[in-house]
Design a protein around this motif. Structure first.
Motif, PDB file in Angstrom:
ATOM      1  N   MET A   1    -100.043  21.589 -11.980  1.00  0.00           N
ATOM      2  CA  MET A   1    -100.454  21.701 -13.118  1.00  0.00           C
ATOM      3  C   MET A   1    -100.960  20.349 -14.054  1.00  0.00           C
ATOM      4  N   ILE A   2    -102.122  20.723 -14.732  1.00  0.00           N
ATOM      5  CA  ILE A   2    -102.514  19.480 -15.541  1.00  0.00           C
ATOM      6  C   ILE A   2    -102.623  19.822 -16.954  1.00  0.00           C
ATOM      7  N   ARG A   3    -102.236  19.026 -17.773  1.00  0.00           N
ATOM      8  CA  ARG A   3    -101.959  19.230 -19.141  1.00  0.00           C
ATOM      9  C   ARG A   3    -102.995  18.530 -20.200  1.00  0.00           C
ATOM     10  N   GLY A   4    -103.535  19.272 -20.948  1.00  0.00           N
ATOM     11  CA  GLY A   4    -104.153  18.561 -22.189  1.00  0.00           C
ATOM     12  C   GLY A   4    -103.452  18.597 -23.577  1.00  0.00           C
ATOM     13  N   GLN A   5    -103.975  18.579 -24.302  1.00  0.00           N
ATOM     14  CA  GLN A   5    -103.227  18.241 -25.815  1.00  0.00           C
ATOM     15  C   GLN A   5    -102.919  19.989 -26.163  1.00  0.00           C
ATOM     16  N   LYS A   6    -103.678  20.877 -25.994  1.00  0.00           N
ATOM     17  CA  LYS A   6    -103.282  22.215 -26.272  1.00  0.00           C
ATOM     18  C   LYS A   6    -103.193  23.252 -25.136  1.00  0.00           C
ATOM     19  N   THR A   7    -103.554  22.790 -24.091  1.00  0.00           N
ATOM     20  CA  THR A   7    -103.664  23.721 -22.920  1.00  0.00           C
ATOM     21  C   THR A   7    -103.217  23.213 -21.517  1.00  0.00           C
ATOM     22  N   THR A   8    -102.749  23.937 -20.536  1.00  0.00           N
ATOM     23  CA  THR A   8    -102.276  23.550 -19.549  1.00  0.00           C
ATOM     24  C   THR A   8    -103.061  24.528 -18.429  1.00  0.00           C
ATOM     25  N   ILE A   9    -103.268  23.752 -17.254  1.00  0.00           N
ATOM     26  CA  ILE A   9    -104.040  24.491 -16.213  1.00  0.00           C
ATOM     27  C   ILE A   9    -103.492  24.509 -14.923  1.00  0.00           C
ATOM     28  N   ARG A  10    -103.275  25.625 -14.251  1.00  0.00           N
ATOM     29  CA  ARG A  10    -102.507  25.816 -13.245  1.00  0.00           C
ATOM     30  C   ARG A  10    -103.309  26.960 -12.297  1.00  0.00           C
ATOM     31  N   PRO A  11    -102.925  27.112 -11.128  1.00  0.00           N
ATOM     32  CA  PRO A  11    -103.352  28.056 -10.263  1.00  0.00           C
ATOM     33  C   PRO A  11    -102.879  29.529 -10.735  1.00  0.00           C
ATOM     34  N   ILE A  12    -104.041  30.241 -10.427  1.00  0.00           N
ATOM     35  CA  ILE A  12    -103.817  31.911 -10.915  1.00  0.00           C
ATOM     36  C   ILE A  12    -102.669  32.463 -10.046  1.00  0.00           C
ATOM     37  N   GLU A  13    -101.974  33.043 -10.679  1.00  0.00           N
ATOM     38  CA  GLU A  13    -100.731  33.990 -10.005  1.00  0.00           C
ATOM     39  C   GLU A  13    -101.095  35.199 -10.039  1.00  0.00           C
ATOM     40  N   GLU A  14    -100.312  35.990  -9.294  1.00  0.00           N
ATOM     41  CA  GLU A  14    -100.324  37.522  -9.183  1.00  0.00           C
ATOM     42  C   GLU A  14     -99.938  38.132 -10.669  1.00  0.00           C
ATOM     43  N   SER A  63    -105.936  29.306 -14.047  1.00  0.00           N
ATOM     44  CA  SER A  63    -105.455  29.914 -15.113  1.00  0.00           C
ATOM     45  C   SER A  63    -105.391  28.781 -16.324  1.00  0.00           C
ATOM     46  N   VAL A  64    -105.887  29.208 -17.693  1.00  0.00           N
ATOM     47  CA  VAL A  64    -105.676  28.396 -18.612  1.00  0.00           C
ATOM     48  C   VAL A  64    -104.548  29.051 -19.549  1.00  0.00           C
ATOM     49  N   LEU A  65    -103.436  28.005 -19.991  1.00  0.00           N
ATOM     50  CA  LEU A  65    -102.537  28.596 -21.008  1.00  0.00           C
ATOM     51  C   LEU A  65    -102.313  27.939 -21.990  1.00  0.00           C
ATOM     52  N   ASP A  66    -101.925  28.427 -22.937  1.00  0.00           N
ATOM     53  CA  ASP A  66    -101.530  27.713 -24.350  1.00  0.00           C
ATOM     54  C   ASP A  66    -100.193  26.957 -24.372  1.00  0.00           C
ATOM     55  N   GLU A  67     -99.982  26.547 -25.543  1.00  0.00           N
ATOM     56  CA  GLU A  67     -98.778  25.402 -25.678  1.00  0.00           C
ATOM     57  C   GLU A  67     -97.589  26.124 -25.315  1.00  0.00           C
ATOM     58  N   ASN A  68     -97.492  27.459 -25.459  1.00  0.00           N
ATOM     59  CA  ASN A  68     -96.365  28.384 -24.961  1.00  0.00           C
ATOM     60  C   ASN A  68     -96.482  29.001 -23.844  1.00  0.00           C
ATOM     61  N   ALA A 107    -109.447  22.605 -22.597  1.00  0.00           N
ATOM     62  CA  ALA A 107    -109.326  23.015 -21.564  1.00  0.00           C
ATOM     63  C   ALA A 107    -110.372  22.293 -20.579  1.00  0.00           C
ATOM     64  N   LEU A 108    -111.664  22.150 -21.150  1.00  0.00           N
ATOM     65  CA  LEU A 108    -112.804  21.679 -20.451  1.00  0.00           C
ATOM     66  C   LEU A 108    -112.280  20.324 -20.347  1.00  0.00           C
ATOM     67  N   ILE A 109    -111.983  19.494 -21.353  1.00  0.00           N
ATOM     68  CA  ILE A 109    -111.885  18.194 -21.350  1.00  0.00           C
ATOM     69  C   ILE A 109    -111.028  17.741 -19.973  1.00  0.00           C
ATOM     70  N   VAL A 110    -109.610  18.289 -20.218  1.00  0.00           N
ATOM     71  CA  VAL A 110    -108.664  17.910 -19.122  1.00  0.00           C
ATOM     72  C   VAL A 110    -108.770  18.436 -17.936  1.00  0.00           C
ATOM     73  N   PHE A 111    -109.860  19.429 -17.537  1.00  0.00           N
ATOM     74  CA  PHE A 111    -110.229  19.938 -16.380  1.00  0.00           C
ATOM     75  C   PHE A 111    -111.408  19.108 -15.853  1.00  0.00           C
ATOM     76  N   VAL A 112    -112.423  18.653 -16.786  1.00  0.00           N
ATOM     77  CA  VAL A 112    -113.539  17.889 -16.336  1.00  0.00           C
ATOM     78  C   VAL A 112    -113.116  16.513 -15.824  1.00  0.00           C
ATOM     79  N   ARG A 113    -112.103  15.947 -16.476  1.00  0.00           N
ATOM     80  CA  ARG A 113    -111.270  14.688 -16.236  1.00  0.00           C
ATOM     81  C   ARG A 113    -110.637  14.725 -14.799  1.00  0.00           C
ATOM     82  N   PHE A 114    -110.095  16.229 -14.574  1.00  0.00           N
ATOM     83  CA  PHE A 114    -109.394  16.093 -13.216  1.00  0.00           C
ATOM     84  C   PHE A 114    -110.590  16.367 -12.190  1.00  0.00           C
TER      85      PHE A 114
END
Length: 179
Positions: A1-14, A63-68, A107-114
């Protein structure tokens, strides 16, 4: 998982498929994600699952997730050019209550950095349509520049629209957002 200030990005799950099914068959989400309303095709849950869980090995989807840790969208890349160290990016914030609140930009900033740091891409491109001003502004905040347009390349709601082509180089992104 990669984390931004507001979002987390992880693989898509079922467990994400039900929400993705709702978004990808929602006219508002499709209109702003791709200018594709009326939809080119309506997808059932099995088709969504196939597309996102077992899809093409040349398209990477997350997947893009919020803070929760609530699923709010998807992000990914495709059209990988190994010699040119480039790829095309896409993002969809499917949960409309998160539109216009900076989640897509984060999400774009953290993903582009990745993509620049881990995948070692030199260039990332994307495209949208000319009336998707909210997306264009978000892309510009990340550092993307308009590089061109394809005249009347999109057919949206009975009218032809220009496709807007945007690109971002690693050095430009790092100068704007750091490592």
């Amino acid at each position: 998982m990669i984390r931004g200030q507001k979002t987390t990005i992880r693989p898509i799950e079922e467990d994400d498929i039900e929400e993705l099914y709702q978004w990808y068959n929602d006219p508002d989400v499709n209109l702003w994600a791709s200018g594709a309303w009326p939809l080119n095709t309506l997808l059932n849950k099995d088709q969504i699952a196939l597309k996102f869980l077992d899809g093409s090995p040349d398209i990477y989807r997350y997947s893009v997730l919020d803070e929760n840790n609530l699923l709010i969208g998807t992000i990914g890349f495709k059209d990988i050019n190994i010699p040119g160290q480039s790829a095309a990016l896409y993002i969809v914030i499917g949960n409309k209550s998160y539109w216009g609140k900076g989640y897509g930009t984060d999400a774009l900033i953290v993903f582009v950095r990745f993509l620049f740091n881990q995948w070692n891409f030199h260039r990332i491109s994307l495209d949208t349509w000319d009336e998707n001003i909210r997306a264009i502004k978000a892309y510009e905040k990340v550092g993307f520049k308009i590089e061109g347009r394809q005249r009347e390349a999109r057919f949206v709601l009975g009218n032809y629209h220009d496709a807007i082509l945007m690109g971002l180089l690693r050095d430009e992104f790092l100068a704007l957002h750091g490592k």
